[in-house]
Design a protein around this motif. Structure first.
Motif, PDB file in Angstrom:
ATOM      1  N   GLU A  88       0.825  -1.217   0.000  1.00 18.41           N
ATOM      2  CA  GLU A  88       0.000   0.000   0.000  1.00 18.41           C
ATOM      3  C   GLU A  88       0.853   1.258   0.000  1.00 18.41           C
ATOM      4  OE1 GLU A  88      -3.299   0.827   0.010  1.00 18.41           O
ATOM      5  OE2 GLU A  88      -3.875  -1.224  -0.444  1.00 18.41           O
ATOM      6  N   ASP A  89       1.914   1.251   0.780  1.00 16.77           N
ATOM      7  CA  ASP A  89       2.728   2.460   0.949  1.00 16.77           C
ATOM      8  C   ASP A  89       3.795   2.622  -0.123  1.00 16.77           C
ATOM      9  OD1 ASP A  89       1.211   2.779   3.181  1.00 16.77           O
ATOM     10  OD2 ASP A  89       2.848   2.638   4.623  1.00 16.77           O
ATOM     11  N   LYS A 131       1.676   0.918  -4.249  1.00 11.81           N
ATOM     12  CA  LYS A 131       0.446   1.541  -4.723  1.00 11.81           C
ATOM     13  C   LYS A 131       0.453   3.064  -4.607  1.00 11.81           C
ATOM     14  CE  LYS A 131      -4.587   1.281  -4.221  1.00 11.81           C
ATOM     15  NZ  LYS A 131      -5.720   0.643  -3.484  1.00 11.81           N
ATOM     16  N   PHE A 132       0.785   3.589  -3.434  1.00 12.60           N
ATOM     17  CA  PHE A 132       0.741   5.044  -3.219  1.00 12.60           C
ATOM     18  C   PHE A 132       1.631   5.812  -4.194  1.00 12.60           C
ATOM     19  CE2 PHE A 132       2.639   8.731  -0.888  1.00 12.60           C
ATOM     20  CZ  PHE A 132       1.523   9.558  -0.922  1.00 12.60           C
ATOM     21  N   GLN A 183       0.622   9.758   2.985  1.00 14.88           N
ATOM     22  CA  GLN A 183       0.011   8.451   3.227  1.00 14.88           C
ATOM     23  C   GLN A 183       0.421   7.987   4.617  1.00 14.88           C
ATOM     24  OE1 GLN A 183      -1.949   6.185   1.430  1.00 14.88           O
ATOM     25  NE2 GLN A 183      -0.927   4.217   1.303  1.00 14.88           N
ATOM     26  N   ARG A 184      -0.547   7.893   5.530  1.00 13.83           N
ATOM     27  CA  ARG A 184      -0.262   7.373   6.852  1.00 13.83           C
ATOM     28  C   ARG A 184       0.082   5.892   6.750  1.00 13.83           C
ATOM     29  NH1 ARG A 184       1.232  11.701   9.396  1.00 13.83           N
ATOM     30  NH2 ARG A 184      -0.172  13.420   8.879  1.00 13.83           N
ATOM     31  N   ARG A 185       0.967   5.446   7.591  1.00 12.13           N
ATOM     32  CA  ARG A 185       1.457   4.067   7.534  1.00 12.13           C
ATOM     33  C   ARG A 185       0.300   3.076   7.581  1.00 12.13           C
ATOM     34  NH1 ARG A 185       6.794   1.611  10.379  1.00 12.13           N
ATOM     35  NH2 ARG A 185       6.398  -0.588   9.915  1.00 12.13           N
ATOM     36  N   ARG A 186       0.342   2.081   6.676  1.00 13.70           N
ATOM     37  CA  ARG A 186      -0.737   1.101   6.551  1.00 13.70           C
ATOM     38  C   ARG A 186      -0.308  -0.310   6.937  1.00 13.70           C
ATOM     39  NH1 ARG A 186      -4.616   3.053   2.838  1.00 13.70           N
ATOM     40  NH2 ARG A 186      -4.674   5.329   3.018  1.00 13.70           N
ATOM     41  N   ASN A 187       0.824  -0.473   7.587  1.00  9.72           N
ATOM     42  CA  ASN A 187       1.340  -1.816   7.855  1.00  9.72           C
ATOM     43  C   ASN A 187       1.917  -1.916   9.256  1.00  9.72           C
ATOM     44  OD1 ASN A 187       4.393  -1.166   7.728  1.00  9.72           O
ATOM     45  ND2 ASN A 187       3.565  -0.270   5.849  1.00  9.72           N
ATOM     46  N   LYS A 228       6.391   6.741  10.191  1.00  9.34           N
ATOM     47  CA  LYS A 228       4.990   6.911  10.566  1.00  9.34           C
ATOM     48  C   LYS A 228       4.104   7.276   9.378  1.00  9.34           C
ATOM     49  CE  LYS A 228       5.909   8.236  15.356  1.00  9.34           C
ATOM     50  NZ  LYS A 228       5.774   9.323  16.392  1.00  9.34           N
ATOM     51  N   ALA A 229       4.713   7.839   8.334  1.00 13.92           N
ATOM     52  CA  ALA A 229       3.948   8.227   7.145  1.00 13.92           C
ATOM     53  C   ALA A 229       4.906   8.360   5.973  1.00 13.92           C
ATOM     54  CB  ALA A 229       3.208   9.535   7.381  1.00 13.92           C
TER      55      ALA A 229
END
Length: 260
Positions: free
Chosen positions: A34-35, A38-39, A237-241, A249-250
């Motif tokens: 995600e980070d 994708k982002f 993007q805030r951390r997703r994992n 953290k982001a």
């Protein structure tokens, strides 16, 4: 481990294949999709597909040897030069560029790029277009006045940089000096597209733990402004994992335009 014992990316080198497997692979236990996949792909697809960023010549100066961020750029920019601090990363990229045995498999990202563009099934076209756009892979050294010496590059229409400032800067002064060197790669009116880890202090590759300069969004924005960049776009993007191999953290994406 005390932070003073962390390795320095540009000094000590790293296991480039382990780095790709940990942060960019298609493996089931790779939690950073995600980070780190994708982002950034979505951010750059938006910038290039809408014409917010364009030009004829692009320089990428990023950590490691990934290529997935460049698919969108290669749709419109036909000349791309990659700058790397390590020979291992240059070798890794060269294997992929020339489609040699043992090259890293980026098919999961070429399929994602094709889907973003509504071109499902045209995976080979994406990779072929990108390969044809990459003109050179050069070693760089920020201790030199000309960081690509003895090669003198023309000024770029845009520069993409992913986390290099985070991993080669030990403090605020070094960050500003290194950012200034990157900005010097741009022609007047050119754009810097920067991805940065926020509030990170370390990251892991292979069996080694590496230094990361801890900064926040406000610091990066102020650095851009102080060095004459006009901020065109910013997203976080805030951390997703959940993982202990890196402590950010982001993930920040920011675009700045160099003054005319």
């Amino acid at each position: 481990m005390d932070s003073t014992t962390y390795k320095l990316y540009h000094v000590h080198g790293m296991d480039s294949r382990s780095f790709l497997d940990l942060y960019f692979s298609n493996k089931e236990d790779m939690v950073f999709a995600e980070d780190f996949l994708k982002f950034p792909m979505e951010m750059l697809h938006y910038q290039f597909s809408t014409g917010r960023v364009d030009g004829k010549f692009l320089i990428d100066i990023s950590i490691g040897s990934f290529i997935h961020l460049l698919y969108s750029a290669s749709n419109s920019i036909k000349k791309i030069v990659l700058l790397k601090f390590q020979e291992k990363c240059i070798m890794e990229l060269s294997r992929w560029l020339h489609d040699r045995t043992g090259a890293y498999d980026w098919s999961h990202t070429s399929s994602a790029a094709a889907e973003l563009e509504g071109m499902r099934g045209q995976l080979q076209d994406k990779e072929m277009r990108l390969r044809s756009s990459i003109m050179q892979i050069l070693k760089c050294d920020f201790e030199q006045v000309n960081i690509t010496s003895p090669v003198l590059l023309p000024l770029a229409d845009c520069v993409i940089s992913v986390s290099i400032l985070d991993v080669i800067s030990k403090n605020e002064d070094e960050y500003m000096k290194n950012l200034e060197k990157i900005i010097k790669l741009l022609k007047p009116g050119g754009q810097l597209l920067l991805f940065s880890l926020l509030d990170a202090t370390y990251w892991v590759a292979g069996a080694e733990r590496f230094h990361c300069f801890k900064c926040n969004e406000e610091f990066v924005k102020n650095a851009f402004v102080k060095l004459g960049l006009v901020i065109d776009y910013c997203a976080v993007q805030r951390r997703r994992n959940i993982s202990d191999i890196i402590d950010y953290k982001a993930f920040l994406f920011i675009v700045g335009c160099k003054g005319e």
